[in-house]
Design a protein around this motif. Structure first.
Motif, mmCIF file in Angstrom:
data_model
loop_
_atom_site.group_PDB
_atom_site.id
_atom_site.type_symbol
_atom_site.label_atom_id
_atom_site.label_comp_id
_atom_site.label_asym_id
_atom_site.label_seq_id
_atom_site.Cartn_x
_atom_site.Cartn_y
_atom_site.Cartn_z
ATOM 1 N N ILE A 8 0.906 -1.317 -0.171
ATOM 2 C CA ILE A 8 0.303 0.171 -0.271
ATOM 3 C C ILE A 8 0.694 1.329 -0.215
ATOM 4 O O ILE A 8 1.725 1.425 0.478
ATOM 5 C CB ILE A 8 -1.163 0.426 1.149
ATOM 6 N N ASP A 9 0.908 1.712 -0.647
ATOM 7 C CA ASP A 9 1.505 3.074 -1.236
ATOM 8 C C ASP A 9 0.752 4.393 0.024
ATOM 9 O O ASP A 9 -0.215 4.925 -0.130
ATOM 10 C CB ASP A 9 1.471 3.419 -2.505
ATOM 11 N N GLN A 10 1.903 4.814 1.064
ATOM 12 C CA GLN A 10 1.008 5.425 2.105
ATOM 13 C C GLN A 10 0.727 7.126 1.257
ATOM 14 O O GLN A 10 -0.282 7.538 1.945
ATOM 15 C CB GLN A 10 1.759 5.672 3.231
ATOM 16 N N GLU A 11 1.334 7.779 0.425
ATOM 17 C CA GLU A 11 1.653 9.076 -0.039
ATOM 18 C C GLU A 11 0.287 8.952 -0.961
ATOM 19 O O GLU A 11 -0.599 9.931 -1.481
ATOM 20 C CB GLU A 11 2.858 8.992 -0.703
ATOM 21 N N ASP A 32 -3.971 5.190 11.456
ATOM 22 C CA ASP A 32 -4.222 6.822 12.227
ATOM 23 C C ASP A 32 -4.676 7.048 10.697
ATOM 24 O O ASP A 32 -3.810 7.878 9.940
ATOM 25 C CB ASP A 32 -2.152 6.911 11.514
ATOM 26 N N GLY A 33 -5.544 7.116 10.168
ATOM 27 C CA GLY A 33 -6.372 7.577 9.155
ATOM 28 C C GLY A 33 -5.798 6.703 7.353
ATOM 29 O O GLY A 33 -6.086 7.649 6.838
ATOM 30 N N LYS A 34 -5.006 5.581 7.482
ATOM 31 C CA LYS A 34 -4.361 5.007 6.486
ATOM 32 C C LYS A 34 -4.570 4.003 6.345
ATOM 33 O O LYS A 34 -4.250 2.924 7.947
ATOM 34 C CB LYS A 34 -2.877 5.358 6.291
ATOM 35 N N ALA A 35 -4.508 3.129 5.319
ATOM 36 C CA ALA A 35 -4.517 2.140 5.125
ATOM 37 C C ALA A 35 -3.180 0.522 5.088
ATOM 38 O O ALA A 35 -2.772 1.419 5.089
ATOM 39 C CB ALA A 35 -4.998 1.203 3.956
ATOM 40 N N ARG A 36 -3.456 -0.229 5.902
ATOM 41 C CA ARG A 36 -2.338 -0.525 6.248
ATOM 42 C C ARG A 36 -2.320 -1.984 5.913
ATOM 43 O O ARG A 36 -3.007 -2.497 6.733
ATOM 44 C CB ARG A 36 -1.485 -0.601 7.247
ATOM 45 N N LEU A 37 -1.072 -2.574 5.517
ATOM 46 C CA LEU A 37 -1.231 -4.235 5.575
ATOM 47 C C LEU A 37 -0.867 -5.076 7.190
ATOM 48 O O LEU A 37 0.019 -4.268 7.653
ATOM 49 C CB LEU A 37 -0.522 -4.460 4.680
ATOM 50 N N ASN A 56 -6.188 3.667 -6.695
ATOM 51 C CA ASN A 56 -4.785 2.744 -7.006
ATOM 52 C C ASN A 56 -3.307 3.303 -6.173
ATOM 53 O O ASN A 56 -2.118 2.993 -6.264
ATOM 54 C CB ASN A 56 -4.382 3.549 -8.537
ATOM 55 N N ALA A 57 -3.865 2.978 -4.690
ATOM 56 C CA ALA A 57 -2.083 3.024 -4.088
ATOM 57 C C ALA A 57 -1.727 1.530 -3.688
ATOM 58 O O ALA A 57 -0.501 1.909 -2.526
ATOM 59 C CB ALA A 57 -3.095 3.946 -2.759
ATOM 60 N N ILE A 58 -2.592 0.121 -4.177
ATOM 61 C CA ILE A 58 -2.582 -1.002 -3.763
ATOM 62 C C ILE A 58 -2.289 -0.786 -5.156
ATOM 63 O O ILE A 58 -2.423 -1.577 -5.739
ATOM 64 C CB ILE A 58 -3.455 -0.976 -3.745
ATOM 65 N N SER A 59 -1.228 -2.113 -4.357
ATOM 66 C CA SER A 59 -0.455 -3.231 -5.919
ATOM 67 C C SER A 59 0.260 -4.698 -5.858
ATOM 68 O O SER A 59 0.223 -4.667 -3.975
ATOM 69 C CB SER A 59 0.380 -1.821 -7.176
#
Length: 228
Positions: A8-11, A32-37, A56-59
């Motif tokens: 997951i691209d945090q930016e 903290d407001g962001k998606a995390r694995l 498109n933050a996930i690859s």
């Protein structure tokens, strides 16, 4: 082992939470407001989360990771039977009401609406007029959708019944988004003042100067202060 797993691209992540809702294994969570694995062994590498992400933050990447543990996933799901699938973020397009139509259409433009379930970052907050309403207001005031919800993003809560201080969550939402205005709709009863207080404290904590209007509704449904 070396295997395919998501990254997951945090930016790029806007914190909408759609990927966490789409992940049937519970491998993704909001931190903290962001998606995390959260756990490699909960990710099956199939990528159901990829099409759900609006930015498109996930690859995929290939790296050293624990093997997918289906038994652990099943055990985790069994231990948390009350998880709410209805908290998945969504937006709604509202068509104009046809002439002569008997039904009154909803003016709600997004989901979820509960303050506790709302993501800190969501596309619908950008440039929004934000309505923060006490639960009872929509039942007391007959024209609530047309006068309050229409044209606004809506969050609701009950300061008396919810065992949480809304100020911290709201301050994060105010700080992270370009919110145009805030309207608080509360009942005249004293306990409902907790919602107004939380919003005012959240504004101070966020460091933002956002126009704030407070509308008070009587228990008989009358609007006591100002218009909408």
């Amino acid at each position: 082992m070396i295997r395919k797993i998501i990254q997951i691209d945090q930016e790029k992540c806007n914190g909408c939470g759609a990927c966490a809702a789409a992940c049937h294994e519970g491998a993704i969570g909001m931190v903290d407001g962001k998606a995390r694995l959260l756990r490699d062994d909960y990710c099956d590498g199939l990528g159901d989360c990829l099409p759900a992400c609006p930015t498109n933050a996930i690859s995929f990447e290939v790296r050293e990771a624990a093997a997918y543990d289906e038994a652990a996933v099943r055990a985790a799901k069994a231990a948390a039977p009350h998880a709410c699938p209805g908290s998945r973020p969504a937006t709604f397009a509202r068509a104009a009401r046809p002439a002569g139509a008997d039904n009154v259409p909803s003016q709600l433009s997004q989901w979820p609406v509960q303050i506790k379930l709302a993501p800190v970052n969501a596309p619908w907050f950008s440039g929004a007029g934000l309505l923060i309403a006490a639960d009872c207001t929509a039942f007391a005031y007959g024209n609530f959708h047309a006068d309050f919800i229409r044209g606004r993003v809506t969050l609701v809560g009950c300061p008396k019944l919810d065992a949480v201080d809304y100020a911290e969550k709201l301050s994060q939402i105010f700080a992270a988004n370009d919110i145009r205005s805030i309207t608080v709709a509360r009942m005249e009863v004293p306990c409902c003042g907790g919602l107004e207080s939380a919003v005012r404290r959240a504004l101070a904590m966020s460091g933002k100067q956002i126009p704030l209007a407070v509308r008070v509704i009587a228990t008989n449904g009358e609007l006591l202060e100002g218009g909408c």
